[in-house]
Design an enzyme around this catalytic site. Structure first.
Site, PDB file in Angstrom:
ATOM      1  N   PHE A 282      -5.557  -0.045  -0.040  1.00 36.09           N
ATOM      2  CA  PHE A 282      -6.290  -0.866  -1.000  1.00 36.09           C
ATOM      3  C   PHE A 282      -7.425  -0.044  -1.600  1.00 36.09           C
ATOM      4  O   PHE A 282      -8.054   0.774  -0.927  1.00 36.09           O
ATOM      5  CB  PHE A 282      -6.882  -2.090  -0.305  1.00 36.09           C
ATOM      6  CG  PHE A 282      -5.912  -3.226  -0.089  1.00 36.09           C
ATOM      7  CD1 PHE A 282      -4.579  -3.125  -0.430  1.00 36.09           C
ATOM      8  CD2 PHE A 282      -6.357  -4.418   0.474  1.00 36.09           C
ATOM      9  CE1 PHE A 282      -3.696  -4.180  -0.237  1.00 36.09           C
ATOM     10  CE2 PHE A 282      -5.492  -5.483   0.673  1.00 36.09           C
ATOM     11  CZ  PHE A 282      -4.158  -5.368   0.318  1.00 36.09           C
TER      12      PHE A 282
ATOM     13  N   HIS B 204       1.800  -3.033  10.864  1.00 32.56           N
ATOM     14  CA  HIS B 204       0.928  -2.242   9.995  1.00 32.56           C
ATOM     15  C   HIS B 204      -0.432  -2.125  10.661  1.00 32.56           C
ATOM     16  O   HIS B 204      -1.133  -3.109  10.873  1.00 32.56           O
ATOM     17  CB  HIS B 204       0.803  -2.914   8.633  1.00 32.56           C
ATOM     18  CG  HIS B 204       0.157  -2.055   7.590  1.00 32.56           C
ATOM     19  ND1 HIS B 204      -0.353  -0.798   7.850  1.00 32.56           N
ATOM     20  CD2 HIS B 204      -0.087  -2.273   6.261  1.00 32.56           C
ATOM     21  CE1 HIS B 204      -0.866  -0.283   6.757  1.00 32.56           C
ATOM     22  NE2 HIS B 204      -0.707  -1.160   5.771  1.00 32.56           N
TER      23      HIS B 204
ATOM     24  N   LYS C 203       7.062   0.874  10.105  1.00 34.20           N
ATOM     25  CA  LYS C 203       6.204  -0.296  10.294  1.00 34.20           C
ATOM     26  C   LYS C 203       6.971  -1.523  10.781  1.00 34.20           C
ATOM     27  O   LYS C 203       6.366  -2.451  11.329  1.00 34.20           O
ATOM     28  CB  LYS C 203       5.449  -0.604   8.999  1.00 34.20           C
ATOM     29  CG  LYS C 203       4.356   0.423   8.697  1.00 34.20           C
ATOM     30  CD  LYS C 203       3.550   0.063   7.477  1.00 34.20           C
ATOM     31  CE  LYS C 203       2.371   1.021   7.293  1.00 34.20           C
ATOM     32  NZ  LYS C 203       2.783   2.388   6.935  1.00 34.20           N
TER      33      LYS C 203
ATOM     34  N   HIS D  90       5.066   5.048   3.526  1.00 34.27           N
ATOM     35  CA  HIS D  90       4.044   4.039   3.810  1.00 34.27           C
ATOM     36  C   HIS D  90       4.740   2.701   4.032  1.00 34.27           C
ATOM     37  O   HIS D  90       4.402   1.990   4.974  1.00 34.27           O
ATOM     38  CB  HIS D  90       3.047   3.973   2.657  1.00 34.27           C
ATOM     39  CG  HIS D  90       1.885   3.082   2.941  1.00 34.27           C
ATOM     40  ND1 HIS D  90       1.010   3.315   3.979  1.00 34.27           N
ATOM     41  CD2 HIS D  90       1.453   1.948   2.328  1.00 34.27           C
ATOM     42  CE1 HIS D  90       0.088   2.365   3.994  1.00 34.27           C
ATOM     43  NE2 HIS D  90       0.330   1.529   3.000  1.00 34.27           N
TER      44      HIS D  90
ATOM     45  N   GLU E 104       6.249   2.930  -4.310  1.00 32.71           N
ATOM     46  CA  GLU E 104       6.472   4.138  -3.500  1.00 32.71           C
ATOM     47  C   GLU E 104       7.826   4.760  -3.813  1.00 32.71           C
ATOM     48  O   GLU E 104       7.955   5.989  -3.869  1.00 32.71           O
ATOM     49  CB  GLU E 104       6.364   3.815  -2.016  1.00 32.71           C
ATOM     50  CG  GLU E 104       6.453   5.063  -1.142  1.00 32.71           C
ATOM     51  CD  GLU E 104       6.055   4.841   0.298  1.00 32.71           C
ATOM     52  OE1 GLU E 104       5.840   5.828   1.022  1.00 32.71           O
ATOM     53  OE2 GLU E 104       5.954   3.654   0.722  1.00 32.71           O
TER      54      GLU E 104
ATOM     55  N   CYS F 186      -5.774   1.745   4.269  1.00 31.06           N
ATOM     56  CA  CYS F 186      -4.566   2.171   4.985  1.00 31.06           C
ATOM     57  C   CYS F 186      -4.248   3.649   4.803  1.00 31.06           C
ATOM     58  O   CYS F 186      -3.274   4.150   5.388  1.00 31.06           O
ATOM     59  CB  CYS F 186      -3.387   1.321   4.536  1.00 31.06           C
ATOM     60  SG  CYS F 186      -3.730  -0.443   4.637  1.00 31.06           S
TER      61      CYS F 186
END
Length: 373
Positions: A361, A302, A297, A265, A276, A127
């Site tokens: 990830f 996403h 998002k 994010h 975050e 991502c």
């Protein structure tokens, strides 16, 4: 592409589908049928951006590069080919199967379409892919490797295997009460999946000025780091993310008080949103209580490898229009997420400097710094 009826067998029953996009504007049907859906998204977005920047399709230039990535690539093609072989007990598949499923093919086709003969690179950092693509293109221009770059991400992940896998990871929301994909909310339970592409054209400043281009914003900095912690979970203290943000600010020459907005994010996962938030606090210190933070998002879903590209476009529009996008669905914040997340309603202001975050990830972190011109 996953059909609506197929969603019924999964715990997550929603996704952000694209129902129509006029790819025929740029390509012939005989060509399009040999492109995976993610390639179609990437090519369409890239050529839109190229047209908008005022370039022609016969550019044919060694000083133009392409940095266009995908987190998953042609997963739809892979599944279709596997199913066909299994059902027919055949040893043969289409000769287009491999080119269609490769994660670098969108970049390759874009380079062919515009005649871009500089570097052609496809980052795959989950991502963080879109932000890494933009950041690496920015770096290449700064170092004089190219004068201009097409950069961003493309993704078409809506498939049974992706739904099954992310549901097994408990990363996707299973709520059906309007509370699905609500970043920074108390009781959030994950993201909803989306598809699409976001692409920018970057150009060296003097070159853009010389040809009287419409400059929408300026990329000022880029930071990328690794958590080196876990293959799916972020560093719970947000250390890697904080360093990526700080590095982007350092390269941009900003101090914490100069950051007006962060496009977070913010996926809506239990661990990610807290990490975050901690990263923002570490990076901005006391200014973290004043900066406007939001996750888009909840509106787009996403998009994995395309998220950074889409959100960079949103950040540019934020700078142009002076409107901070809201974090949708945020009616009751998590006490551990205690920043100003611009809940529910867009906020009119005049942002000059924006950080756009992307974390993936594998512990990949990538942040770009954008400034109003």
């Amino acid at each position: 592409m996953l059909q609506d009826s197929e969603l019924l067998r999964f715990p997550t029953k929603k996704a952000a589908f694209i129902t129509h996009f006029p790819i025929e504007q740029y390509s012939e049907p005989r060509e399009i049928r040999h492109w995976d859906r993610y390639i179609q998204f990437g090519v369409y977005a890239a050529l839109q951006a190229w047209d908008s920047a005022g370039f022609s399709l016969d550019n044919n230039d060694v000083n133009t590069g392409v940095w266009l990535g995908s987190g998953i690539g042609g997963i739809g093609t892979l599944i279709k080919a596997q199913n066909s072989i299994a059902l027919t007990n055949s040893r043969r598949s289409s000769p287009f199967t491999i080119p269609m499923m490769l994660a670098n093919m969108a970049a390759g086709i874009v380079s062919m379409k515009v005649g871009a003969k500089g570097p052609c690179i496809s980052p795959v950092t989950a991502c963080a892919t879109g932000n890494n693509a933009i950041g690496e293109a920015f770096t290449a221009i700064r170092e004089g490797i190219v004068d201009r770059a097409i950069c961003g991400g493309a993704e078409a992940p809506l498939s049974p295997i992706a739904f099954s896998g992310f549901n097994s990871l408990r990363a996707m929301s299973t709520r059906d009460d309007g509370g699905a994909c609500t970043p920074f909310s108390l009781g959030r339970d994950g993201f909803l999946m989306g598809e699409g592409s976001g692409v920018l054209v970057l150009e060296e400043w003097d070159s853009a000025v010389k040809r009287q281009a419409e400059i929408l914003a300026e990329v000022k900095g880029y930071g990328t780091t690794a958590d080196a912690y876990h293959f799916t979970s972020p560093d719970p203290e947000g250390n890697g993310a904080a360093r990526a943000m700080s590095n982007a600010m350092l390269q941009a020459g900003w101090n914490p008080e100069q950051v007006d907005h962060i496009n977070a994010h913010g996926t809506g996962t239990a661990l990610g949103d807290i990490a975050e938030t901690k990263a923002i606090r570490k990076c901005l210190s006391h200014h973290s209580q004043d900066v406007l933070v939001s996750s888009t998002k909840g509106a787009t879903g996403h998009l994995f490898g395309a998220a950074g590209g889409i959100e960079a476009v949103i950040a540019v529009l934020t700078l142009q229009n002076g409107v901070i996008p809201p974090t949708l669905g945020l009616t009751k914040p998590d006490p551990e997420c205690d920043l100003d997340y611009v809940p529910l309603t867009a906020r009119k202001t005049d942002p000059v400097r924006i950080l756009s975050n992307g974390f993936g990830f594998g512990g990949h972190n990538a942040v770009i710094a954008l400034e109003k011109v």
